[in-house]
Scaffold this motif. Structure first.
Motif, mmCIF file in Angstrom:
data_model
loop_
_atom_site.group_PDB
_atom_site.id
_atom_site.type_symbol
_atom_site.label_atom_id
_atom_site.label_comp_id
_atom_site.label_asym_id
_atom_site.label_seq_id
_atom_site.Cartn_x
_atom_site.Cartn_y
_atom_site.Cartn_z
ATOM 1 N N ARG A 1 0.829 -1.209 0.000
ATOM 2 C CA ARG A 1 0.000 0.000 0.000
ATOM 3 C C ARG A 1 0.862 1.257 0.000
ATOM 4 O O ARG A 1 0.601 2.213 -0.728
ATOM 5 C CB ARG A 1 -0.954 -0.008 1.194
ATOM 6 N N GLY A 2 1.899 1.269 0.829
ATOM 7 C CA GLY A 2 2.788 2.428 0.866
ATOM 8 C C GLY A 2 3.530 2.613 -0.443
ATOM 9 O O GLY A 2 3.710 3.728 -0.927
ATOM 10 N N PRO B 1 7.068 10.264 3.282
ATOM 11 C CA PRO B 1 5.706 10.578 3.734
ATOM 12 C C PRO B 1 4.609 9.837 2.959
ATOM 13 O O PRO B 1 3.618 9.404 3.551
ATOM 14 C CB PRO B 1 5.594 12.090 3.521
ATOM 15 N N ALA B 2 4.771 9.657 1.654
ATOM 16 C CA ALA B 2 3.757 8.948 0.868
ATOM 17 C C ALA B 2 3.721 7.464 1.217
ATOM 18 O O ALA B 2 2.648 6.855 1.263
ATOM 19 C CB ALA B 2 4.007 9.143 -0.627
ATOM 20 N N VAL B 3 4.872 6.881 1.486
ATOM 21 C CA VAL B 3 4.925 5.476 1.899
ATOM 22 C C VAL B 3 4.224 5.313 3.238
ATOM 23 O O VAL B 3 3.381 4.424 3.418
ATOM 24 C CB VAL B 3 6.390 4.973 1.989
ATOM 25 N N ILE B 4 4.547 6.191 4.170
ATOM 26 C CA ILE B 4 3.967 6.109 5.513
ATOM 27 C C ILE B 4 2.449 6.270 5.452
ATOM 28 O O ILE B 4 1.702 5.482 6.039
ATOM 29 C CB ILE B 4 4.616 7.158 6.438
ATOM 30 N N ALA B 5 1.974 7.263 4.720
ATOM 31 C CA ALA B 5 0.532 7.493 4.607
ATOM 32 C C ALA B 5 -0.154 6.316 3.922
ATOM 33 O O ALA B 5 -1.217 5.864 4.347
ATOM 34 C CB ALA B 5 0.266 8.783 3.840
ATOM 35 N N GLY B 6 0.452 5.814 2.874
ATOM 36 C CA GLY B 6 -0.158 4.722 2.121
ATOM 37 C C GLY B 6 -0.214 3.421 2.877
ATOM 38 O O GLY B 6 -1.147 2.637 2.705
#
Length: 144
Positions: free
Chosen positions: A34-35, A126-131
């Motif tokens: 997902r991330g 940040p996009a990996v963490i949010a995803g």
């Protein structure tokens, strides 16, 4: 835009125990996909990506790159799990094995990124963490 992943199955609780979220049902066997999808969806088309990983993040990036049509290089240590290395290779990304530790692989991946690729950190993007927390990861947009 169509979803890239099905929602993760949830086993209802029994006898007061907590519900179980079955991340092994994801196409790479881990929530890390997902991330990776969220991060790669945020990268411009035609931009190569590079990452370093001991396994699950690498599989996520390889899956996301193949689904989104991006060129990706995955760097692992030479000591990475042979099963994970084989799975990464099946996704059609460039696999580079360097050194014997994750730190060796990450240093090499950062060097490759300095030459023009977008670095996707397994733990500090940040996009990996949010995803990773979003069970509705979608291509073409940020995680909700």
């Amino acid at each position: 835009m169509s979803a890239q992943l099905r929602p993760t199955p949830l086993l209802p609780p029994e006898d007061g125990s907590p519900a179980l979220k079955l991340e092994t049902g994801q196409p790479t066997g881990s929530f890390k996909v997902r991330g990776a999808l969220a991060a790669l969806a945020a990268v411009g088309r035609g931009t190569p990506v590079v990452t370093a990983s001991a396994g699950n993040h690498a599989l996520g990036v390889a899956y996301a790159a193949s689904r989104l049509g991006l060129r990706a290089t995955v760097v692992t240590a030479s000591t990475a799990s042979p099963a994970k290395v084989a799975a990464i290779r099946r996704r059609g990304v460039e696999l580079v094995q360097v050194g014997t530790t994750y730190d060796d692989a990450e240093a090499h991946a950062l060097d490759l990124a300095a030459r023009g690729a977008h670095y996707v950190s397994a733990y500090n993007d940040p996009a990996v963490i949010a995803g990773q927390g979003d069970d509705r990861a979608r291509a073409g947009g940020p995680a909700r």
